[in-house]
Design an enzyme around this catalytic site. Structure first.
Site, PDB file in Angstrom:
ATOM      1  NE  ARG A   1      -3.023   0.307   3.220  1.00  0.00           N
ATOM      2  CZ  ARG A   1      -2.436   0.360   4.435  1.00  0.00           C
ATOM      3  NH1 ARG A   1      -1.743   1.417   4.802  1.00  0.00           N
ATOM      4  NH2 ARG A   1      -2.567  -0.642   5.267  1.00  0.00           N
TER       5      ARG A   1
ATOM      6  CE1 TYR B   1     -16.723  12.826 -15.252  1.00  0.00           C
ATOM      7  CE2 TYR B   1     -16.224  12.698 -12.918  1.00  0.00           C
ATOM      8  CZ  TYR B   1     -16.645  12.096 -14.080  1.00  0.00           C
ATOM      9  OH  TYR B   1     -16.979  10.780 -14.073  1.00  0.00           O
TER      10      TYR B   1
ATOM     11  CG  ASP C   1      -9.714  17.480 -13.872  1.00  0.00           C
ATOM     12  OD1 ASP C   1      -9.039  16.925 -14.756  1.00  0.00           O
ATOM     13  OD2 ASP C   1     -10.731  16.965 -13.373  1.00  0.00           O
TER      14      ASP C   1
ATOM     15  CE  LYS D   1     -12.677   9.721 -17.870  1.00  0.00           C
ATOM     16  NZ  LYS D   1     -12.997  10.919 -17.129  1.00  0.00           N
TER      17      LYS D   1
HETATM   18  C1  LIG Z   1     -13.489  11.273 -15.836  1.00  0.00           C
HETATM   19  C2  LIG Z   1     -13.083  12.538 -15.215  1.00  0.00           C
HETATM   20  C3  LIG Z   1     -12.840  12.628 -13.830  1.00  0.00           C
HETATM   21  C4  LIG Z   1     -13.044  11.465 -12.900  1.00  0.00           C
HETATM   22  O1  LIG Z   1     -12.161  10.411 -13.158  1.00  0.00           O
HETATM   23  P1  LIG Z   1     -12.462   8.861 -12.846  1.00  0.00           P
HETATM   24  O2  LIG Z   1     -11.225   8.181 -13.289  1.00  0.00           O
HETATM   25  O3  LIG Z   1     -13.687   8.474 -13.618  1.00  0.00           O
HETATM   26  O4  LIG Z   1     -12.697   8.764 -11.365  1.00  0.00           O
HETATM   27  C5  LIG Z   1     -12.414  13.840 -13.335  1.00  0.00           C
HETATM   28  N1  LIG Z   1     -12.240  14.914 -14.143  1.00  0.00           N
HETATM   29  C6  LIG Z   1     -12.474  14.864 -15.455  1.00  0.00           C
HETATM   30  C7  LIG Z   1     -12.268  16.082 -16.300  1.00  0.00           C
HETATM   31  C8  LIG Z   1     -12.906  13.683 -16.038  1.00  0.00           C
HETATM   32  O5  LIG Z   1     -13.156  13.641 -17.361  1.00  0.00           O
END
Ligand SMILES: *Cc1c(COP(=O)(O)O)cnc(C)c1O
Length: 389
Positions: free
Chosen positions: A56, A108, A180, A205
């Site tokens: 961990r 998001y 982000d 992504k």
């Molecule tokens: C998908 C996404 C998230 C969340 O990510 P997960 O891997 O689904 O938890 C956060 N910010 C943006 C811009 C996203 O597209």
């Protein structure tokens, strides 16, 4: 500690994407970082501290990814977590009860849900601000503001926020800036170089890029907060698995070539959509008439592969979406395959309807994540689907 060891800053981005954090395996010379699928490590003896004690806390596959992403974003440490939301949650442990955050009003949907449903009840407060408006950002900052949390481009209305200007404002007022960076990846935009303090990604992504893993990373520009994030990984335990770390490392090796193709395909799709009579509006920062076009040109090296369009009504959006063949109707984005979605009922269903309306996130909005297929096939698919509208 997930630190970048002597990262050669003079190497190009693509070289670092392939090599940073990934020296050949010392035992075998394996070129690919092995998947260390183990929960614990044999220790030398009582009272002799070891580098690896329990998985961990330390795992070499995860460490390689953490060093790699820290090098690509230009941070002092990277932290791999179980999802993008887990990375945002790790970031927000910097705030305590009574603290305040300024947040892009269009983020998001899961981020909105986490802040309002989980952190507000714990006594944190949030101001949802149009972060394209610098005066609005400045006005929203209070003595309790610890962080300004930005998405740019915003998901899905594609607002562009001026990261350097906002970092200047926030730092003067004693607040951090987090970005982000999921939509563009460090290949196209590096917020820490523009003055931001932290970057988060959903690696689900573009970084992984193959729609076969869920994960997140958090990169810190500051050692003290980086040490805290490593502590949170150990204490809360929402770490990324060795196998997912391996997949993301592999994905990142082709990030530059994939992003180039995402963007060149997106330009072809935008050219087609802006001329199509059934499409009311195309939101893409690469369009000269996009309000954020100049800022985007200044702070990023490209416009990415995400496009939103306005179809005028839910019925029009549905007629189109139900006919797509090559582009898959699905949540998520950033994979090699083109995905098409309906934000109001999917990724942003957790945002109340009146708030969606205020953002311009209409029931007629359709979001495209343009993949790396042959552009001609994507155009033909859109052409036949739009004919049904
Ligand atoms: C998908 C996404 C998230 C969340 O990510 P997960 O891997 O689904 O938890 C956060 N910010 C943006 C811009 C996203 O597209």
């Amino acid at each position: 500690m997930r630190r970048v060891k002597g990262d050669p800053k003079n190497l190009g981005f693509a070289t670092r994407a392939i090599h940073a954090g990934q020296s050949p395996d010392p035992r075998t010379g394996a070129v690919a970082v092995p998947i260390y699928q183990t929960s614990t490590y044999v220790q030398k003896g009582l009272g002799e501290p070891a580098e690896f004690e329990y998985a961990r806390v330390q795992n070499p596959t995860r460490t390689a990814l953490e060093e790699n992403i820290a090098a690509l974003e230009g941070g002092v440490s990277g932290h791999a977590l179980a999802s993008g939301m887990a990375a945002i949650s790790c970031l927000m442990t910097l705030l305590k009860t009574g603290d305040h955050a300024v947040v892009s009003r269009n983020v998001y949907g899961g981020t909105y849900r986490y802040f309002t449903r989980m952190l507000e009840p714990l006594g944190l407060s949030f101001s949802w601000v149009d972060t394209t408006d610098l005066a609005a950002v400045e006005a929203a900052i209070t003595p309790r503001t610890r962080i300004v949390f930005l998405e740019t481009p915003t998901n899905p209305v594609m607002d562009i926020c001026d990261i350097a200007a906002i970092a200047g404002i926030a730092h003067r007022r004693g607040a951090w800036v987090a970005v982000d960076n999921t939509f563009l990846s460090p290949y196209l935009q590096r917020p820490l170089e523009l003055g931001a303090d932290f970057v988060v990604h959903s690696t689900t992504k573009f970084l992984n890029g193959h729609s076969d893993s869920i994960g997140g990373v958090l990169v810190s520009a500051h050692r003290e907060q980086g040490d805290w994030f490593a502590f949170v990984q150990k204490a809360e335990g929402a770490i990324l698995s060795p196998f997912d770390s391996f997949l993301i490392l592999r994905g990142i090796k082709t990030l530059p070539v994939r992003m180039d193709r995402h963007e060149s395909n997106a330009k072809r799709v935008v050219d087609f959509l802006v001329r199509h009579p059934k499409v009311r509006k195309v939101l893409y920062p690469g369009l000269p008439e996009h309000p954020g076009h100049e800022i985007q040109k200044r702070q990023a090296s490209g416009f990415g592969g995400m496009i939103s369009i306005e179809m005028g009504s839910y019925a029009n959006a549905k007629a189109m979406l139900d006919r797509m063949r090559v582009m898959s109707f699905a949540e998520s984005l950033g994979g090699v395959e083109s995905l098409i979605s309906h934000p109001a009922s999917m990724t942003h269903a957790s945002v109340p309807a009146e708030q969606r309306a205020a953002l311009g996130l209409t029931d007629g909005m359709v979001r495209l994540s343009v993949g790396i297929e042959n552009a001609e096939d994507l155009l033909a698919d859109l052409d036949q689907a739009l004919a049904a509208v």
